[in-house]
Design a protein around this motif. Structure first.
Motif, short mmCIF file in Angstrom:
data_model
loop_
_atom_site.label_atom_id
_atom_site.label_comp_id
_atom_site.label_asym_id
_atom_site.label_seq_id
_atom_site.Cartn_x
_atom_site.Cartn_y
_atom_site.Cartn_z
N GLY A 167 11.80 8.37 13.68
CA GLY A 167 12.63 7.37 12.18
C GLY A 167 11.46 6.54 12.01
N PHE A 168 11.40 5.48 13.38
CA PHE A 168 10.78 4.32 12.86
C PHE A 168 9.69 4.91 12.57
CE2 PHE A 168 12.88 2.28 16.64
CZ PHE A 168 13.12 1.38 15.53
N LEU A 169 8.31 6.21 12.67
CA LEU A 169 7.78 6.58 11.42
C LEU A 169 7.81 6.45 10.10
CD1 LEU A 169 5.04 6.90 12.82
CD2 LEU A 169 5.69 9.46 12.81
N ALA A 170 9.09 7.65 10.47
CA ALA A 170 9.60 7.82 8.75
C ALA A 170 9.83 6.50 7.80
CB ALA A 170 10.70 8.78 9.01
N GLY A 171 10.60 5.54 7.98
CA GLY A 171 10.40 4.16 7.21
C GLY A 171 9.15 4.68 6.43
N PRO A 172 7.91 4.06 7.24
CA PRO A 172 7.36 3.39 6.09
C PRO A 172 6.87 4.36 5.68
CG PRO A 172 7.13 2.74 8.59
CD PRO A 172 7.73 4.06 8.41
N LEU A 173 6.45 5.71 6.04
CA LEU A 173 6.37 7.30 4.87
C LEU A 173 7.13 6.86 3.71
CD1 LEU A 173 5.02 9.76 7.91
CD2 LEU A 173 3.64 8.36 6.39
N VAL A 174 8.42 7.13 3.79
CA VAL A 174 9.19 7.80 3.15
C VAL A 174 9.01 5.91 1.39
CG1 VAL A 174 11.80 6.99 1.90
CG2 VAL A 174 11.20 8.66 3.67
N LEU B 124 -2.70 2.11 -8.25
CA LEU B 124 -2.10 2.70 -7.16
C LEU B 124 -1.91 2.62 -5.86
CD1 LEU B 124 0.72 4.80 -8.35
CD2 LEU B 124 -1.34 6.63 -8.16
N MET B 125 -2.94 2.66 -5.77
CA MET B 125 -3.67 2.78 -3.91
C MET B 125 -2.49 1.46 -3.16
SD MET B 125 -5.15 4.94 -2.37
CE MET B 125 -6.41 4.22 -0.80
N GLY B 126 -3.45 0.30 -3.67
CA GLY B 126 -2.93 -1.35 -3.52
C GLY B 126 -1.51 -0.72 -3.29
N LEU B 127 -0.85 -0.31 -3.97
CA LEU B 127 1.14 -0.32 -4.05
C LEU B 127 1.23 0.88 -3.29
CD1 LEU B 127 1.55 0.15 -8.64
CD2 LEU B 127 2.02 -1.86 -6.42
N VAL B 128 0.70 1.52 -3.59
CA VAL B 128 1.17 2.84 -1.94
C VAL B 128 0.95 1.52 -0.64
CG1 VAL B 128 0.66 4.48 -1.22
CG2 VAL B 128 0.91 4.79 -3.09
N LEU B 129 -0.15 0.87 -0.36
CA LEU B 129 -0.14 0.78 0.58
C LEU B 129 0.78 -0.30 0.80
CD1 LEU B 129 -4.09 0.49 0.08
CD2 LEU B 129 -2.69 1.88 2.27
N ALA B 130 0.69 -1.70 -0.05
CA ALA B 130 2.02 -2.41 -0.35
C ALA B 130 2.87 -1.90 0.23
CB ALA B 130 1.59 -3.08 -1.60
N GLY B 131 3.38 -0.51 0.19
CA GLY B 131 5.15 -0.08 0.03
C GLY B 131 5.00 0.27 1.31
N PHE B 132 3.79 0.71 1.71
CA PHE B 132 3.92 1.20 2.94
C PHE B 132 3.99 0.63 4.23
CE2 PHE B 132 1.75 2.10 7.22
CZ PHE B 132 2.02 3.19 7.61
N PHE B 133 3.37 -0.95 3.91
CA PHE B 133 3.47 -2.39 4.57
C PHE B 133 5.03 -2.37 4.91
CE2 PHE B 133 -0.89 -1.51 4.97
CZ PHE B 133 -0.83 -1.09 6.83
N GLY B 134 5.08 -2.69 3.38
CA GLY B 134 6.85 -3.16 3.53
C GLY B 134 7.57 -2.10 4.15
N GLY B 135 7.50 -1.18 4.24
CA GLY B 135 8.79 0.14 4.57
C GLY B 135 8.69 -0.65 6.29
N VAL B 136 7.24 -0.73 6.89
CA VAL B 136 7.08 -0.79 8.21
C VAL B 136 7.63 -2.59 8.63
CG1 VAL B 136 5.09 -2.55 10.10
CG2 VAL B 136 4.69 -0.28 8.51
N SER B 137 7.90 -3.46 7.57
CA SER B 137 8.23 -4.78 8.07
C SER B 137 9.79 -4.29 8.14
CB SER B 137 8.31 -5.85 7.12
OG SER B 137 8.15 -5.49 5.68
N GLY B 138 10.29 -3.17 6.95
CA GLY B 138 11.68 -2.46 7.34
C GLY B 138 12.32 -1.99 8.01
N VAL B 139 11.37 -1.17 9.26
CA VAL B 139 11.91 -0.35 10.36
C VAL B 139 11.76 -1.80 11.63
CG1 VAL B 139 11.11 2.17 9.75
CG2 VAL B 139 9.69 0.14 10.82
#
Lengths: 320, 297
Positions: free
Chosen positions: A89-96, A208-223
């Motif tokens: 689940g903790f892995l899925a968060g950032p990926l989603v 777009l790459m930048g946005l995806v990376l930012a989204g990923f790390f945003g997801g990390v902080s979410g989990v």
């Protein structure tokens, strides 16, 4: 990098001391402070991930916490609705979150500045509205509480160390990204899009790459939020929180790497300390924010770096 | 899902009328926002707070005077008070920041939102307030065989009036023409010997007056409470973006789309009614990223 720069040397020593202090924090500090430190790391990581696109990319990502919320919800749903290991689940968060960021990015990236921001915030609000209402799946406005966490991180110290390690790794990864060839080009795009296009930079793909990376790390902080609080609710992705995170970036200094982390620390501590004395803490936050805008447009860290005599990083302000 | 079974023509008609009265409020608030955005280029996040303050002040004046006279006096004075408050803020703080970047201005208005929000909590507390309409406005009229509150019909009459007023102000008055010119090129307007700063103050004040008017008009239809600013300001922004920045008719069109999709959504799929307007916004912006009508930017 110039290691001979005395200001930089001083900053490095201070950074190492701070890191050591953070590792030994649970040994001497009461539980509440450990919890507070974990919260600062979570919010700081969120702000730093936003700053990837805001400060380094010059993109007005107005609704960044949607990735924070979606990351947290993805983890919470995986843990509560499936029999899979919670760590998955903790892995899925950032990926989603990264996947959502890709979809939203594909729609928004053809616009720029305020128009980008407004389309992004409307898409983010759409996600919020769905989560807010989908009672059978997301728990609606109640959210999901008492999420069973793995034993290793169910104690406050466990979740603190988990948060600390993951945040430091994420920060290191983001630091490397910002200073990589990709990061340099990304900043070049911020400073002059036309010129980058002329020399053959695929500007939109870069953004777009930048946005995806930012989204990923945003997801990390979410989990990490789930790991610390064990709960999720729709306010995690309400737009007011997004503006608060932008404030963190601005407050700390959005042209510095660690500024957003400092801004997050200031706001979390301010909320806690002022919150003890008065319920009107947002009033003080508003006043402080106004003072910053009037007197410290480079943010707190930006101001001190300038005082230390370092050359000011090129600012996107002059561009628009 | 039990769609369609309860979607009769009459219900659809009534829901449309409900949607149209909601549209009126949304239009009044977002036209003010659009005016400020068009002329001053400021995304005024505190617009929602001024709407909330407008509702609270209206409630206070109406309950202080009492009766139907109090109600109408409050309807007039509430928005005026909001306009004066905004003038003070503009002259005191805001006018020093016009040269700054949009993001800074947006954050400054967000700071205002934080301050205003706590001021409302301090002055009015966190209880619900409700304002009852005067006797003449109570009860319902039968429209399409279904009862329809008189007050909502009043709202439906006010909407076009405000739209006309806005049109008249921006097209037929001197200050309105100057404001439109300043929206296009403020340097040239200043070179003509016009004090642009005061034109901005005027426009900001009118825009915020409209936020207050929206708050005053909405006061009898819902609970007046903390947090009523948060959902509204987001809706108003989406409406303005959807319609085209700074375009008053765009705000009207956007408000219509938002109000109607919301009202019809409640009929079609109540649980996800809140989602419908956002979907509409995303669709519109996907195909016309700069809004439906010509933006002044």
């Amino acid at each position: 990098m110039e290691f001979t720069d005395p200001a930089k040397r001083k900053a490095q020593v201070a950074g190492l001391a701070l890191m050591a202090a953070m590792f030994f924090l649970p040994a001497f500090a009461p539980r509440f402070y450990v919890y507070l430190a974990a919260l600062i790391l979570v919010r700081g990581l969120l702000a730093t991930s936003l700053n990837l696109v805001l400060g380094y990319g010059g993109m007005y990502q107005f609704h960044h916490t949607v990735f924070y919320g979606v990351g947290a919800y993805a983890a919470a749903l995986m843990i509560t609705k499936t029999v899979l290991s919670p760590w998955l689940g903790f892995l899925a968060g950032p990926l989603v979150a990264a996947a959502l960021s890709l979809v939203m990015g594909l729609i928004c990236v053809r616009l720029s500045k305020l128009y980008f921001g407004m389309l992004q915030i409307s898409l983010g609000s759409l996600v919020w509205a769905i989560v807010f209402r989908w009672y059978s799946f997301t728990g609606g406005d109640d959210g999901i509480h008492n999420i069973p966490l793995p034993a290793a991180i169910s104690s406050i110290n466990g979740s603190y160390y988990f948060t600390l390690v993951v945040s430091l790794l994420s920060l290191a990864a983001m630091y490397l990204i910002v200073n990589s060839a990709f990061g340099r080009v990304f900043q070049a795009v911020r400073d002059n899009q036309e010129r980058c296009e002329t020399i053959g930079v695929p500007v939109k793909r870069q953004q777009l790459m930048g946005l995806v990376l930012a989204g990923f790390f945003g997801g990390v902080s979410g989990v990490l939020f789930v790991a610390v609080e064990g709960t999720v609710f729709p306010d995690l992705m309400f737009w007011t929180l997004s503006l608060e995170v932008i404030i963190m970036c601005l407050l700390g200094g959005w042209f510095t790497f660690l500024g957003p982390m400092l801004g997050a620390a200031i706001i979390v501590i301010l909320r806690t300390v002022v919150g003890i004395y008065t319920e009107y803490w947002t009033f003080f936050l508003g006043v402080i924010l106004m003072l910053i805008i009037f007197f410290l447009p480079e943010g707190v860290l930006g101001y001190f770096l300038e005082r230390l005599g370092r050359t000011r990083p090129t600012s996107a302000v002059s561009e628009s | 899902m039990e769609l369609a079974s309860h979607v009769t023509l009459a219900a659809l008609g009534q829901q449309t009328l409900v949607g149209l009265s909601r549209t009126t409020i949304l239009f009044i608030v977002s036209s003010g926002l659009s005016l400020i955005l068009g002329v001053l280029r400021i995304p005024n996040v505190s617009h929602g707070s001024l709407y909330m303050i407008g509702a609270f002040i209206t409630w206070t004046i109406a309950s202080a005077i009492g009766g139907s006279a109090g109600f109408w006096a409050a309807m007039a004075l509430g928005p005026l008070a909001v306009g004066l408050l905004s003038l003070a803020v503009e002259r005191g703080l805001f006018c020093r920041l016009y040269e700054r970047e949009h993001l800074m201005l947006l954050l400054f208005t967000f700071a205002l939102t934080l301050v205003f929000g706590d001021m409302v909590k301090f002055v009015w507390g966190s209880d619900f307030r409700s304002l009852s309409v005067p006797h003449a406005m109570q009860g319902s009229l039968t429209v399409l065989g279904l009862p329809f509150p008189r007050y909502n019909l009043f709202l439906l009459a006010v909407g076009p009036l405000v739209a006309w007023g806005m049109w008249y102000l921006t097209n037929r008055t001197r200050i309105g023409k100057i404001a439109r010119a300043a929206a296009v090129d403020r340097e040239i307007v200043a070179a003509m010997g016009i004090n642009v700063s005061w034109v901005f103050a005027f426009v900001f004040c009118i825009g915020c007056f409209l936020a207050g008017l929206g708050g005053a008009l909405v006061a009898p239809t819902q609970n007046i409470t903390q947090g009523m600013d948060h959902s509204l300001i987001m809706e108003a922004f989406l409406i303005v973006i959807m319609g085209g920045l700074g375009n008053i008719w765009g705000a009207l069109l956007g408000a219509l789309i938002f109000g109607l999709t919301d009202a019809i959504g409640i009929l079609v799929w109540p649980q996800f009614a809140i989602v419908f307007p956002y979907v509409a916004v995303v669709i519109v912006l996907f195909f016309r990223p700069r809004g439906l009508l010509k933006s002044v930017w």
